[in-house]
Design an enzyme around this catalytic site. Structure first.
Site, short mmCIF file in Angstrom:
data_model
loop_
_atom_site.label_atom_id
_atom_site.label_comp_id
_atom_site.label_asym_id
_atom_site.label_seq_id
_atom_site.Cartn_x
_atom_site.Cartn_y
_atom_site.Cartn_z
NE ARG A 33 -3.89 -2.21 1.30
CZ ARG A 33 -3.90 -3.48 0.88
NH1 ARG A 33 -3.11 -3.84 -0.11
NH2 ARG A 33 -4.71 -4.37 1.43
CD GLU A 176 -12.16 -11.71 6.46
OE1 GLU A 176 -12.02 -11.09 5.40
OE2 GLU A 176 -11.44 -11.49 7.46
CE LYS A 218 -13.72 -8.26 7.23
NZ LYS A 218 -12.49 -7.56 7.71
CB SER A 260 -14.86 -3.66 1.14
OG SER A 260 -13.53 -3.67 1.60
N GLY A 262 -13.09 -6.64 -3.15
CA GLY A 262 -12.46 -5.84 -4.19
C GLY A 262 -13.34 -4.74 -4.69
NE ARG A 291 -7.61 -3.97 -0.29
CZ ARG A 291 -7.46 -4.92 -1.20
NH1 ARG A 291 -6.67 -4.72 -2.23
NH2 ARG A 291 -8.09 -6.07 -1.10
#
Length: 344
Positions: A33, A176, A218, A260, A262, A291
């Protein structure tokens, strides 16, 4: 904040309109990042970036929990305040990612998340450091002969084993099972894979004696693959996702905090809003975005101290928009001139 049991913590974490900031990027991941904004990833720069998020006004009223990487849970801010205490002052709870990443299953493209070895000892330490919840991510790919039954079952068993250990340490496990949106697959293929994962997950949680009232799910939303030419409307995403959840998730689960994946920041917000406008669900539906909450802030910050205020404003805007979406009160015109940042 004092809680009587893990059910109290779980309910606090899914309070109306509040969601999670996923700030648990591993050192290699956050390095990528930072490379994108020409910023060196060091212990100090990682701390500075995360501190600016935790001190943003958007934390208040919008964020109930922050998922941290091991380094961050132990770090102090520039003024020598532990970052977990900075988070607590906003009313949010600190949590911790506890899985150890993925490894190939029998040299195939499919992967299994590891980290059960030594997890009990690590959870004891994390609880003593102030963590109130944890996260474990399973990665499920769609492709030729994927996901296999073996991959799904192995990953969901690991999620259940993880959840049981975490609850014994008086923390709430976030489970998740992420079906990736990489590829050209249809939304129907995603629906099928997600349904199989959720069905296996809750069967394994029940068999391990996990207290579902002290668990947060999640999951991914039901989406067509990123490379598919047949993308769904926000309303279609909501309807397919809700159908999948209603068919596979027990009603006594306190809340669902979507990843979220992609999606762009605006799409992640719009799809969450559509789900909450649809209604008819027994659980709280909120966000656990990384992100999609951070991308605008990262692009505003660029590793420069003079950009901290602008970065905080960008993050705070996204946090507020997702609060509205979690309440089913978001509208596109509330975005003003804000940009939609693509995750990919």
């Amino acid at each position: 904040m004092t809680f009587t049991n893990i059910e109290d913590i779980a309910n606090y974490l899914v309070a109306d309109g509040k969601g999670f900031l996923a700030a648990d990027e591993s050192t290699p991941t956050i390095g990528k990042r930072f490379d994108a904004i020409n910023t060196e990833s060091t212990e100090t720069s990682r701390r500075d970036y995360r501190e600016l998020l935790f001190r943003a006004s958007g934390m208040d009223e919008n964020i109930s929990g922050v998922i941290l990487f091991d380094e961050t849970l132990r770090q102090a801010s520039a003024d020598n305040t532990l970052l977990k205490d900075v988070i607590l002052k906003t009313g949010a709870l600190p949590g911790i990612k506890v899985d150890k990443g993925v490894a190939s299953i029998n040299d195939s493209e499919e992967v299994l998340t590891g980290g059960l070895d030594g997890l009990e000892e690590r959870c004891t330490e994390y609880e003593s450091l102030g963590a109130k919840f944890t996260k474990w991510r399973a990665v499920i790919k769609i492709g030729e002969n994927m996901p296999s039954d073996n991959c799904i079952e192995a990953n969901m068993q690991a999620l259940a084993d993880y959840a049981k250990i975490v609850q014994q340490s008086n923390m709430v496990p976030i489970v998740e099972p992420e079906v990736l949106m990489d590829g050209e697959h249809s939304a129907d293929a995603c629906f099928d894979a997600t349904s199989r994962c959720l069905n296996s997950l809750f069967a394994n949680l029940e068999s391990k004696g996990v207290n579902i009232k002290g668990v947060i799910l999640k999951p991914n939303m039901v989406l067509a693959g990123q490379g598919s030419s047949s993308q769904l409307t926000h309303e279609d995403v909501a309807e397919l996702t809700m159908k999948c959840l209603l068919e596979n998730v027990p009603e006594d689960l306190p809340g669902i905090a979507f990843l979220s994946g992609g999606q762009s920041d605006i799409d992640a917000t719009a799809n969450l809003d559509a789900l909450n406008k649809l209604g008819g669900n027994p659980w709280k539906l909120t966000f656990s975005y990384g992100r999609a909450l951070q991308q605008a802030a990262l692009k505003s910050w660029l590793g420069q101290s003079e950009n901290v205020v602008n970065a905080q404003e960008a993050f705070s805007h996204r946090a507020k928009m997702n609060r509205l979406a979690a309440l089913g009160k978001w509208a596109e015109d509330l975005e003003g001139q804000k940009s939609s940042y693509s995750i990919y």
